[in-house]
Design an enzyme around this catalytic site. Structure first.
Site, PDB file in Angstrom:
ATOM      1  N   TRP A 156       0.852  -1.187   0.000  1.00 52.23           N
ATOM      2  CA  TRP A 156       0.000   0.000   0.000  1.00 52.23           C
ATOM      3  C   TRP A 156       0.887   1.235   0.000  1.00 52.23           C
ATOM      4  O   TRP A 156       1.882   1.282   0.699  1.00 52.23           O
ATOM      5  CB  TRP A 156      -0.895  -0.013   1.238  1.00 52.23           C
ATOM      6  CG  TRP A 156      -1.987   1.007   1.174  1.00 52.23           C
ATOM      7  CD1 TRP A 156      -2.008   2.221   1.787  1.00 52.23           C
ATOM      8  CD2 TRP A 156      -3.214   0.894   0.455  1.00 52.23           C
ATOM      9  NE1 TRP A 156      -3.159   2.877   1.493  1.00 52.23           N
ATOM     10  CE2 TRP A 156      -3.932   2.082   0.665  1.00 52.23           C
ATOM     11  CE3 TRP A 156      -3.771  -0.088  -0.360  1.00 52.23           C
ATOM     12  CZ2 TRP A 156      -5.173   2.315   0.107  1.00 52.23           C
ATOM     13  CZ3 TRP A 156      -5.013   0.138  -0.911  1.00 52.23           C
ATOM     14  CH2 TRP A 156      -5.698   1.325  -0.676  1.00 52.23           C
ATOM     15  N   PHE A 192      -1.044  -2.613   8.087  1.00 53.79           N
ATOM     16  CA  PHE A 192      -1.669  -3.408   9.135  1.00 53.79           C
ATOM     17  C   PHE A 192      -1.145  -4.842   9.118  1.00 53.79           C
ATOM     18  O   PHE A 192      -0.999  -5.471  10.170  1.00 53.79           O
ATOM     19  CB  PHE A 192      -3.195  -3.394   8.962  1.00 53.79           C
ATOM     20  CG  PHE A 192      -3.935  -4.022  10.103  1.00 53.79           C
ATOM     21  CD1 PHE A 192      -4.226  -3.286  11.250  1.00 53.79           C
ATOM     22  CD2 PHE A 192      -4.351  -5.344  10.031  1.00 53.79           C
ATOM     23  CE1 PHE A 192      -4.907  -3.872  12.305  1.00 53.79           C
ATOM     24  CE2 PHE A 192      -5.031  -5.926  11.088  1.00 53.79           C
ATOM     25  CZ  PHE A 192      -5.308  -5.194  12.226  1.00 53.79           C
ATOM     26  N   GLU A 193      -0.828  -5.353   7.949  1.00 52.36           N
ATOM     27  CA  GLU A 193      -0.350  -6.730   7.794  1.00 52.36           C
ATOM     28  C   GLU A 193       1.139  -6.893   8.084  1.00 52.36           C
ATOM     29  O   GLU A 193       1.662  -8.004   8.086  1.00 52.36           O
ATOM     30  CB  GLU A 193      -0.671  -7.242   6.385  1.00 52.36           C
ATOM     31  CG  GLU A 193      -2.146  -7.440   6.111  1.00 52.36           C
ATOM     32  CD  GLU A 193      -2.914  -6.146   5.829  1.00 52.36           C
ATOM     33  OE1 GLU A 193      -4.138  -6.127   6.049  1.00 52.36           O
ATOM     34  OE2 GLU A 193      -2.294  -5.150   5.392  1.00 52.36           O
ATOM     35  N   VAL A 202       1.385   5.072   5.918  1.00 51.60           N
ATOM     36  CA  VAL A 202      -0.031   5.351   6.131  1.00 51.60           C
ATOM     37  C   VAL A 202      -0.199   6.863   6.027  1.00 51.60           C
ATOM     38  O   VAL A 202       0.486   7.618   6.717  1.00 51.60           O
ATOM     39  CB  VAL A 202      -0.506   4.856   7.518  1.00 51.60           C
ATOM     40  CG1 VAL A 202      -2.016   5.017   7.653  1.00 51.60           C
ATOM     41  CG2 VAL A 202      -0.095   3.401   7.746  1.00 51.60           C
ATOM     42  N   ILE A 203      -1.074   7.275   5.135  1.00 54.64           N
ATOM     43  CA  ILE A 203      -1.302   8.711   4.917  1.00 54.64           C
ATOM     44  C   ILE A 203      -2.723   9.047   5.356  1.00 54.64           C
ATOM     45  O   ILE A 203      -3.681   8.370   4.961  1.00 54.64           O
ATOM     46  CB  ILE A 203      -1.065   9.088   3.435  1.00 54.64           C
ATOM     47  CG1 ILE A 203       0.383   8.743   3.051  1.00 54.64           C
ATOM     48  CG2 ILE A 203      -1.371  10.559   3.196  1.00 54.64           C
ATOM     49  CD1 ILE A 203       0.687   8.854   1.575  1.00 54.64           C
ATOM     50  N   HIS A 241      -9.805   5.807  10.166  1.00 54.71           N
ATOM     51  CA  HIS A 241      -9.080   4.586   9.780  1.00 54.71           C
ATOM     52  C   HIS A 241      -7.572   4.758   9.971  1.00 54.71           C
ATOM     53  O   HIS A 241      -6.893   3.857  10.460  1.00 54.71           O
ATOM     54  CB  HIS A 241      -9.401   4.244   8.313  1.00 54.71           C
ATOM     55  CG  HIS A 241      -8.755   3.005   7.806  1.00 54.71           C
ATOM     56  ND1 HIS A 241      -9.199   1.747   8.157  1.00 54.71           N
ATOM     57  CD2 HIS A 241      -7.704   2.823   6.987  1.00 54.71           C
ATOM     58  CE1 HIS A 241      -8.439   0.843   7.572  1.00 54.71           C
ATOM     59  NE2 HIS A 241      -7.527   1.465   6.856  1.00 54.71           N
ATOM     60  N   PHE A 275      10.785  -0.386  13.294  1.00 58.43           N
ATOM     61  CA  PHE A 275       9.569   0.282  12.826  1.00 58.43           C
ATOM     62  C   PHE A 275       9.936   1.348  11.801  1.00 58.43           C
ATOM     63  O   PHE A 275      10.460   2.413  12.154  1.00 58.43           O
ATOM     64  CB  PHE A 275       8.864   0.915  14.032  1.00 58.43           C
ATOM     65  CG  PHE A 275       7.535   1.532  13.736  1.00 58.43           C
ATOM     66  CD1 PHE A 275       6.401   0.742  13.628  1.00 58.43           C
ATOM     67  CD2 PHE A 275       7.400   2.898  13.599  1.00 58.43           C
ATOM     68  CE1 PHE A 275       5.155   1.313  13.386  1.00 58.43           C
ATOM     69  CE2 PHE A 275       6.170   3.484  13.359  1.00 58.43           C
ATOM     70  CZ  PHE A 275       5.044   2.686  13.250  1.00 58.43           C
ATOM     71  N   ARG A 327      10.039  12.240   3.139  1.00 61.99           N
ATOM     72  CA  ARG A 327      10.711  11.364   4.100  1.00 61.99           C
ATOM     73  C   ARG A 327      11.095  10.007   3.508  1.00 61.99           C
ATOM     74  O   ARG A 327      11.641   9.163   4.213  1.00 61.99           O
ATOM     75  CB  ARG A 327       9.794  11.165   5.302  1.00 61.99           C
ATOM     76  CG  ARG A 327       9.508  12.477   6.013  1.00 61.99           C
ATOM     77  CD  ARG A 327       8.480  12.331   7.102  1.00 61.99           C
ATOM     78  NE  ARG A 327       9.028  11.579   8.214  1.00 61.99           N
ATOM     79  CZ  ARG A 327       8.308  10.784   8.990  1.00 61.99           C
ATOM     80  NH1 ARG A 327       7.013  10.637   8.784  1.00 61.99           N
ATOM     81  NH2 ARG A 327       8.867  10.139   9.989  1.00 61.99           N
TER      82      ARG A 327
END
Length: 160
Positions: free
Chosen positions: A31, A66-67, A90-91, A97, A122, A136
């Protein structure tokens, strides 16, 4: 932004242990692929620059951030590796969500660090805008993937 005055790609190679004998796993979210591929490139470039051998780097893809926890857990359970780097992006959107995915992913990676004796790094960008993520992941603020790779090497050595 905390990275505004810091280049995420900057490190002093003379202070980093040689990674030639180490094996690394990298789990990459598909993603926001344009961002995660940039982070992956930053991580690979830094690992190789610090002596890692490409044959000792295992990459697995997962559908989303998430996975990442499950992918990292399976990698830790099935591969002989010294550290895992979890790469995602994740944006923020128009719903909550974003908050749930970011929190669950961070907690999941934290839990793996408690459950396993192998460091899981992480490397998940949690940005408000696409531009922040671009900045970034190889843009004007450098590359968080590079920073994660250096953290992986340092954490392996901490455990030795």
């Amino acid at each position: 932004m905390a990275t505004e005055n810091k280049n995420l790609s900057a490190y002093d190679k003379t202070t980093i242990p040689n990674a030639k004998s180490l094996r690394f796993g990298i789990v990459v979210s598909e993603w926001n692929e344009n961002i995660t591929e940039g982070l992956y490139k930053g991580a690979i470039d830094a690992l190789l620059d610090c002596g890692a051998v490409s044959e000792n780097i295992v990459r697995w893809n997962v559908p989303g951030s998430f996975e990442l926890t499950y992918g990292c857990k399976k990698m830790l359970s099935t591969q002989k590796i010294d550290a895992v780097i979890a790469i995602g992006s994740v944006i923020r959107g128009e719903t909550s969500h974003f908050d749930f995915v970011c929190s669950a992913t961070a907690q999941g990676i934290k839990d793996l660090n408690i459950q396993f004796d192998t460091p899981v790094i992480f490397c998940v960008l949690t940005d408000n805008t696409l531009q922040q993520a671009i900045d970034r992941s190889g843009g004007k603020h450098g590359n968080k993937g590079s920073e994660a790779a250096i953290a992986a090497i340092k954490m392996v050595m901490l455990g030795k």
